[in-house]
Design a protein around this motif. Structure first.
Motif, PDB file in Angstrom:
ATOM      1  N   ASP A 162     -26.993 -24.511 -88.237  1.00  0.00           N
ATOM      2  CA  ASP A 162     -27.886 -25.308 -88.999  1.00  0.00           C
ATOM      3  C   ASP A 162     -28.091 -26.750 -87.967  1.00  0.00           C
ATOM      4  O   ASP A 162     -27.186 -27.457 -87.791  1.00  0.00           O
ATOM      5  N   GLU A 163     -29.327 -26.999 -87.706  1.00  0.00           N
ATOM      6  CA  GLU A 163     -29.606 -27.932 -86.608  1.00  0.00           C
ATOM      7  C   GLU A 163     -29.337 -29.451 -87.335  1.00  0.00           C
ATOM      8  O   GLU A 163     -28.857 -29.846 -86.325  1.00  0.00           O
ATOM      9  N   GLY A 191     -19.444 -26.086 -82.027  1.00  0.00           N
ATOM     10  CA  GLY A 191     -19.732 -24.563 -82.313  1.00  0.00           C
ATOM     11  C   GLY A 191     -20.982 -23.992 -82.094  1.00  0.00           C
ATOM     12  O   GLY A 191     -21.403 -23.115 -82.729  1.00  0.00           O
ATOM     13  N   VAL A 192     -21.729 -24.755 -81.278  1.00  0.00           N
ATOM     14  CA  VAL A 192     -22.936 -24.072 -80.578  1.00  0.00           C
ATOM     15  C   VAL A 192     -22.877 -23.711 -79.484  1.00  0.00           C
ATOM     16  O   VAL A 192     -22.336 -24.319 -78.377  1.00  0.00           O
ATOM     17  N   HIS A 193     -23.482 -22.209 -78.782  1.00  0.00           N
ATOM     18  CA  HIS A 193     -23.275 -21.775 -77.631  1.00  0.00           C
ATOM     19  C   HIS A 193     -24.251 -22.815 -76.616  1.00  0.00           C
ATOM     20  O   HIS A 193     -25.283 -23.644 -77.063  1.00  0.00           O
ATOM     21  N   ARG A 194     -23.688 -22.639 -75.519  1.00  0.00           N
ATOM     22  CA  ARG A 194     -24.680 -23.682 -74.322  1.00  0.00           C
ATOM     23  C   ARG A 194     -26.148 -23.415 -74.385  1.00  0.00           C
ATOM     24  O   ARG A 194     -26.925 -24.384 -74.364  1.00  0.00           O
ATOM     25  N   ASN A 195     -26.365 -22.188 -74.441  1.00  0.00           N
ATOM     26  CA  ASN A 195     -27.765 -22.001 -74.164  1.00  0.00           C
ATOM     27  C   ASN A 195     -28.691 -22.095 -75.281  1.00  0.00           C
ATOM     28  O   ASN A 195     -29.686 -22.733 -75.289  1.00  0.00           O
ATOM     29  N   LEU A 240     -27.769 -24.779 -77.433  1.00  0.00           N
ATOM     30  CA  LEU A 240     -27.887 -26.190 -77.401  1.00  0.00           C
ATOM     31  C   LEU A 240     -29.241 -26.511 -76.444  1.00  0.00           C
ATOM     32  O   LEU A 240     -29.832 -27.610 -76.834  1.00  0.00           O
ATOM     33  N   TYR A 241     -29.057 -26.198 -75.137  1.00  0.00           N
ATOM     34  CA  TYR A 241     -30.219 -26.269 -74.044  1.00  0.00           C
ATOM     35  C   TYR A 241     -31.618 -25.930 -74.948  1.00  0.00           C
ATOM     36  O   TYR A 241     -32.710 -26.545 -74.659  1.00  0.00           O
ATOM     37  N   SER A 242     -31.599 -24.818 -75.557  1.00  0.00           N
ATOM     38  CA  SER A 242     -32.801 -24.252 -76.227  1.00  0.00           C
ATOM     39  C   SER A 242     -33.465 -25.305 -77.137  1.00  0.00           C
ATOM     40  O   SER A 242     -34.542 -25.398 -77.148  1.00  0.00           O
ATOM     41  N   VAL A 243     -32.557 -25.664 -78.025  1.00  0.00           N
ATOM     42  CA  VAL A 243     -32.928 -26.479 -79.183  1.00  0.00           C
ATOM     43  C   VAL A 243     -33.148 -28.125 -78.546  1.00  0.00           C
ATOM     44  O   VAL A 243     -34.219 -28.548 -78.970  1.00  0.00           O
ATOM     45  N   PHE A 244     -32.331 -28.679 -77.966  1.00  0.00           N
ATOM     46  CA  PHE A 244     -31.979 -29.927 -77.792  1.00  0.00           C
ATOM     47  C   PHE A 244     -32.827 -30.331 -76.517  1.00  0.00           C
ATOM     48  O   PHE A 244     -32.776 -31.496 -76.142  1.00  0.00           O
ATOM     49  N   GLY A 245     -32.713 -29.335 -75.511  1.00  0.00           N
ATOM     50  CA  GLY A 245     -33.131 -29.512 -74.074  1.00  0.00           C
ATOM     51  C   GLY A 245     -32.011 -30.052 -73.193  1.00  0.00           C
ATOM     52  O   GLY A 245     -32.113 -29.428 -71.927  1.00  0.00           O
ATOM     53  N   SER A 246     -31.219 -30.664 -73.740  1.00  0.00           N
ATOM     54  CA  SER A 246     -30.074 -31.349 -72.884  1.00  0.00           C
ATOM     55  C   SER A 246     -29.058 -32.147 -73.636  1.00  0.00           C
ATOM     56  O   SER A 246     -29.318 -32.395 -74.967  1.00  0.00           O
TER      57      SER A 246
END
Length: 136
Positions: free
Chosen positions: A8-9, A38-42, A44-50
């Motif tokens: 859940d974002e 508990g968020v995968h690195r990919n 995290l980057y996909s949703v938040f960019g950085s």
């Protein structure tokens, strides 16, 4: 087609706000975020960019949902014990001097003189309170 999002974002943003408030932006690595949120690195980057993108979302969430409501509803006597101010305090000290976007977000809230009073009370409490390792 990509996999559906497994988190859940809004919950991640809120949890990140708490983490950044306790440990500050520079005190948290992407590995820490992955482990604690508990968020995968990919993802995290996909949703938040950085990491910074997540930080900005967390800061804005905190300002809108925690700090601004305090400006109107809080009893000044209790503000020293209000951990909802911690991310703003950390952002003002750590990130705003070097990040213009953070400076704008922090500056917009500091236009209300009650915010400076609230931060002063919270800072004094954090400095003078005995610590047990937790953020008050």
């Amino acid at each position: 087609m990509g996999r559906p999002r497994a988190f859940d974002e809004a919950e991640v943003v809120q949890a990140a706000a708490g983490l950044f408030a306790r440990r500050a932006f520079d005190g948290i690595s992407v590995d820490d975020l992955v482990a604690h949120l508990g968020v995968h690195r990919n993802s995290l980057y996909s949703v938040f960019g950085s990491k910074r993108g997540l930080y900005l979302r967390a800061l804005r969430w905190s300002l809108d949902n925690q700090v601004r409501p305090l400006l109107h509803d809080a009893d000044p006597a209790t503000l020293a014990y209000e951990p909802a101010l911690d991310l703003l305090l950390m952002a003002a000290v750590e990130r705003a001097p070097q990040d213009p976007e953070v400076a704008r977000e922090v500056g917009a809230v500091l236009t209300d003189e009650r915010t400076a009073t609230m931060l002063g009370l919270r800072l004094r409490a954090r400095i003078t309170s005995p610590t047990d390792g937790s953020v008050r």
